[in-house]
Design an enzyme around this catalytic site. Structure first.
Site, mmCIF file in Angstrom:
data_model
loop_
_atom_site.group_PDB
_atom_site.id
_atom_site.type_symbol
_atom_site.label_atom_id
_atom_site.label_comp_id
_atom_site.label_asym_id
_atom_site.label_seq_id
_atom_site.Cartn_x
_atom_site.Cartn_y
_atom_site.Cartn_z
ATOM 1 N N ARG A 39 0.836 -1.207 0.000
ATOM 2 C CA ARG A 39 0.000 0.000 0.000
ATOM 3 C C ARG A 39 0.861 1.244 0.000
ATOM 4 O O ARG A 39 2.002 1.220 0.484
ATOM 5 C CB ARG A 39 -0.939 0.003 1.203
ATOM 6 N N GLU A 50 -6.274 7.120 8.040
ATOM 7 C CA GLU A 50 -5.178 7.921 8.597
ATOM 8 C C GLU A 50 -4.649 8.932 7.573
ATOM 9 O O GLU A 50 -4.231 10.035 7.933
ATOM 10 C CB GLU A 50 -4.060 6.985 9.063
ATOM 11 N N ARG A 74 -5.331 5.528 0.929
ATOM 12 C CA ARG A 74 -4.401 4.412 1.015
ATOM 13 C C ARG A 74 -4.711 3.571 -0.210
ATOM 14 O O ARG A 74 -5.828 3.040 -0.340
ATOM 15 C CB ARG A 74 -4.636 3.593 2.291
ATOM 16 N N CYS A 77 1.502 10.798 9.381
ATOM 17 C CA CYS A 77 2.488 10.289 10.344
ATOM 18 C C CYS A 77 3.877 10.316 9.694
ATOM 19 O O CYS A 77 4.029 9.854 8.562
ATOM 20 C CB CYS A 77 2.138 8.853 10.733
ATOM 21 N N THR A 126 6.324 8.506 9.921
ATOM 22 C CA THR A 126 6.878 7.189 9.521
ATOM 23 C C THR A 126 6.488 6.838 8.089
ATOM 24 O O THR A 126 7.093 5.968 7.478
ATOM 25 C CB THR A 126 6.362 6.050 10.428
ATOM 26 N N ARG A 140 4.126 0.592 2.368
ATOM 27 C CA ARG A 140 4.360 -0.570 3.235
ATOM 28 C C ARG A 140 4.047 -1.808 2.403
ATOM 29 O O ARG A 140 2.916 -2.027 1.985
ATOM 30 C CB ARG A 140 3.487 -0.525 4.495
ATOM 31 N N ARG A 165 4.740 -7.259 12.413
ATOM 32 C CA ARG A 165 3.446 -6.907 13.016
ATOM 33 C C ARG A 165 2.628 -8.175 13.200
ATOM 34 O O ARG A 165 2.943 -9.222 12.631
ATOM 35 C CB ARG A 165 2.644 -5.952 12.117
ATOM 36 N N GLU A 224 -1.254 -3.121 12.677
ATOM 37 C CA GLU A 224 -0.388 -2.534 13.684
ATOM 38 C C GLU A 224 -0.979 -2.711 15.084
ATOM 39 O O GLU A 224 -2.194 -2.624 15.260
ATOM 40 C CB GLU A 224 -0.253 -1.049 13.400
HETATM 41 P P1 ADP Z 1 -1.245 -0.226 7.031
HETATM 42 O O1 ADP Z 1 -0.818 -1.270 6.115
HETATM 43 O O2 ADP Z 1 -2.070 0.787 6.352
HETATM 44 O O3 ADP Z 1 -0.076 0.330 7.763
HETATM 45 P P2 ADP Z 1 -2.318 -2.013 9.132
HETATM 46 O O4 ADP Z 1 -1.040 -2.522 9.687
HETATM 47 O O5 ADP Z 1 -3.322 -1.541 10.103
HETATM 48 O O6 ADP Z 1 -2.195 -0.781 8.155
HETATM 49 O O7 ADP Z 1 -2.948 -3.166 8.248
HETATM 50 C C1 ADP Z 1 -4.167 -2.968 7.590
HETATM 51 C C2 ADP Z 1 -4.848 -4.279 7.225
HETATM 52 O O8 ADP Z 1 -4.109 -4.912 6.197
HETATM 53 C C3 ADP Z 1 -4.923 -5.264 8.378
HETATM 54 O O9 ADP Z 1 -6.163 -5.940 8.330
HETATM 55 C C4 ADP Z 1 -3.817 -6.233 8.069
HETATM 56 O O10 ADP Z 1 -4.018 -7.514 8.614
HETATM 57 C C5 ADP Z 1 -3.916 -6.267 6.557
HETATM 58 N N1 ADP Z 1 -2.683 -6.752 5.923
HETATM 59 C C6 ADP Z 1 -1.452 -6.226 6.008
HETATM 60 N N2 ADP Z 1 -0.577 -6.951 5.303
HETATM 61 C C7 ADP Z 1 -1.277 -7.970 4.749
HETATM 62 C C8 ADP Z 1 -0.948 -9.065 3.899
HETATM 63 N N3 ADP Z 1 0.284 -9.248 3.442
HETATM 64 N N4 ADP Z 1 -1.956 -9.899 3.543
HETATM 65 C C9 ADP Z 1 -3.217 -9.714 3.967
HETATM 66 N N5 ADP Z 1 -3.582 -8.708 4.748
HETATM 67 C C10 ADP Z 1 -2.646 -7.835 5.140
HETATM 68 N N1 ILO Z 2 1.266 7.027 16.523
HETATM 69 C C1 ILO Z 2 1.561 5.643 16.776
HETATM 70 C C2 ILO Z 2 1.761 4.872 15.476
HETATM 71 C C3 ILO Z 2 2.979 5.281 14.702
HETATM 72 C C4 ILO Z 2 3.267 4.527 13.430
HETATM 73 N N2 ILO Z 2 2.137 3.987 12.825
HETATM 74 C C5 ILO Z 2 1.264 4.535 11.987
HETATM 75 C C6 ILO Z 2 1.714 5.464 11.000
HETATM 76 N N3 ILO Z 2 0.114 4.248 12.024
HETATM 77 C C7 ILO Z 2 2.803 5.567 17.640
HETATM 78 O O1 ILO Z 2 3.467 6.579 17.789
HETATM 79 O O2 ILO Z 2 3.078 4.472 18.148
#
Ligand code: ADP
Ligand code: ILO
Length: 348
Positions: free
Chosen positions: A118, A217, A221, A263, A265, A272, A301, A306
């Site tokens: 993403r 966020e 995305r 953010c 990061t 990501r 993760r 997250e």
């Molecule tokens: P972001 O990717 O936007 O940082 P999150 O870590 O919150 O956000 O993940 C968002 C969603 O994407 C969650 O439901 C997570 O389980 C799903 N996800 C992330 N990576 C994968 C993957 N490789 N396959 C399937 N689902 C995924």
């Molecule tokens: N504000 C949270 C998450 C930071 C990184 N993750 C994002 C972008 N969702 C923290 O400082 O732990």
């Protein structure tokens, strides 16, 4: 904050391990406490998430592109610590999938369950989600959903506004990893949950391999995902979608910080790239697992995103670096690291 209440150095961050606590000393607080961007984003807005949540890793958010200038004495240090990127560096971009060296690592589907890449995007000259107004947010929803509805071929899909979705449908989409959940306490304190669920929604194609989250966020995305480990196919679909969107919408970008995100990061590529991968043996060897992920600049993760936990030895492994490296390098980091993880899991 009541008008009479004084904005003082936040005691709650004393002893916190966040980057906010690491860099915001009292002198810097005094220097920045009365600064504001043209959109009215101030230091209190920027640090509230870390102040309310001392267990934050980072603890700050931006309100607009200008926040990264106005609060540079704080943000630059956080950016350097997280990305190893300094204020004179320039960001670079490469969205050419031919530059990626990524033959399928797991054609028998023994380890990699699914792949997802993403990027975040925000529209130029519209405040970020932390301070966006309801009208501006609704306008973003309109611009983005109408643009997406004009897409054809394998990117053709439908838009599903969140405020019109049944609780069962949204739960199912969240559980299947397609949809975001309502923001947690970190996003709440950053102002990102205001007016929930208005102006938010998800666009996806029929197969749910191309998805766009609107006004989570970040304003957008853009997501490409599919079952299995064909990382290159996922990247190719994503780059196609990005190029199409960029031909129609002007996103916030500069040569220093790359794509602007709420953010720090997520700055730079805002990318990501992750796999959900079965590593039951390595998962039991914390130190060794972390050694490999650190070597390849990866983050671990849990499988519900997250701040979630691993289940049944399945982990979400993704690139950590996003700024000062190209999109191709982000995916290559993930690919090379996953290759090393699979090799070690097989040996064990
Ligand atoms: P972001 O990717 O936007 O940082 P999150 O870590 O919150 O956000 O993940 C968002 C969603 O994407 C969650 O439901 C997570 O389980 C799903 N996800 C992330 N990576 C994968 C993957 N490789 N396959 C399937 N689902 C995924
Ligand atoms: N504000 C949270 C998450 C930071 C990184 N993750 C994002 C972008 N969702 C923290 O400082 O732990």
């Amino acid at each position: 904050m009541a008008i009479s209440e004084k904005f003082e150095y936040p005691k709650s961050i004393e002893g916190s391990a966040s980057l906010l606590a690491k860099f915001l000393n009292k002198a810097l607080f005094e220097e920045l406490k009365n600064k504001k961007t043209a959109n009215g984003f101030d230091l209190k807005n920027a640090i509230n998430s870390g102040v309310k949540n001392p267990d934050s890793g980072i603890g700050v958010y931006a309100g607009d592109e200008e926040s990264y200038d106005v609060f540079a004495p704080l943000f630059d240090k956080i950016i350097y610590d997280y990305h190893g990127f300094s204020k004179n560096d320039k960001h670079k971009t490469d969205l050419n999938a031919d530059h990626l060296d990524a033959p399928n690592l797991d054609s028998e589907n023994k380890f990699i369950i699914s792949t997802r890449i993403r990027v975040a995007r925000n529209i130029k000259n519209i405040p970020l989600g932390t301070i966006i107004s309801k009208e501006q947010r609704n306008n973003v929803e309109k611009i983005v959903s109408e643009t997406l509805l004009s897409f054809d071929g394998k990117l053709k899909g439908k838009y599903y506004p969140l405020n019109n979705m049944s609780a069962e449908d949204s739960e199912q989409l969240i559980k299947a990893h397609f949809l975001f959940k309502e923001g947690d306490r970190f996003l709440e304190a950053a102002g990102l949950n205001r007016d929930w669920a208005d102006g938010r929604g998800i666009f996806h194609n029929e197969e749910k391999t191309f998805l766009v989250w609107i006004n989570e966020e970040d304003q957008l995305r853009i997501i490409s995902m599919q079952q299995g480990g064909n990382i290159k196919a996922v990247f190719e679909r994503l780059t196609l979608a990005i190029k199409l969107l960029e031909s129609k919408i002007d996103f916030s970008y500069n040569n220093h910080l790359g794509y602007i995100s709420s953010c720090p990061t997520n700055l730079g590529t805002a990318m990501r790239a992750s796999v959900h991968i079965k590593l039951p043996k390595l998962g039991n060897r914390d130190t060794e697992f972390k050694q490999i992920t650190d070597t390849y600049h990866l983050q671990i993760r849990g499988i519900h995103g997250e701040h979630s936990q691993s289940e049944s030895g399945v982990y979400d492994i993704s690139n950590k670096r996003r700024l000062g490296v190209t999109e191709v390098q982000c995916v290559q980091d993930m690919y090379d690291g996953v290759k090393a993880l699979i090799k070690r899991e097989k040996e064990l």
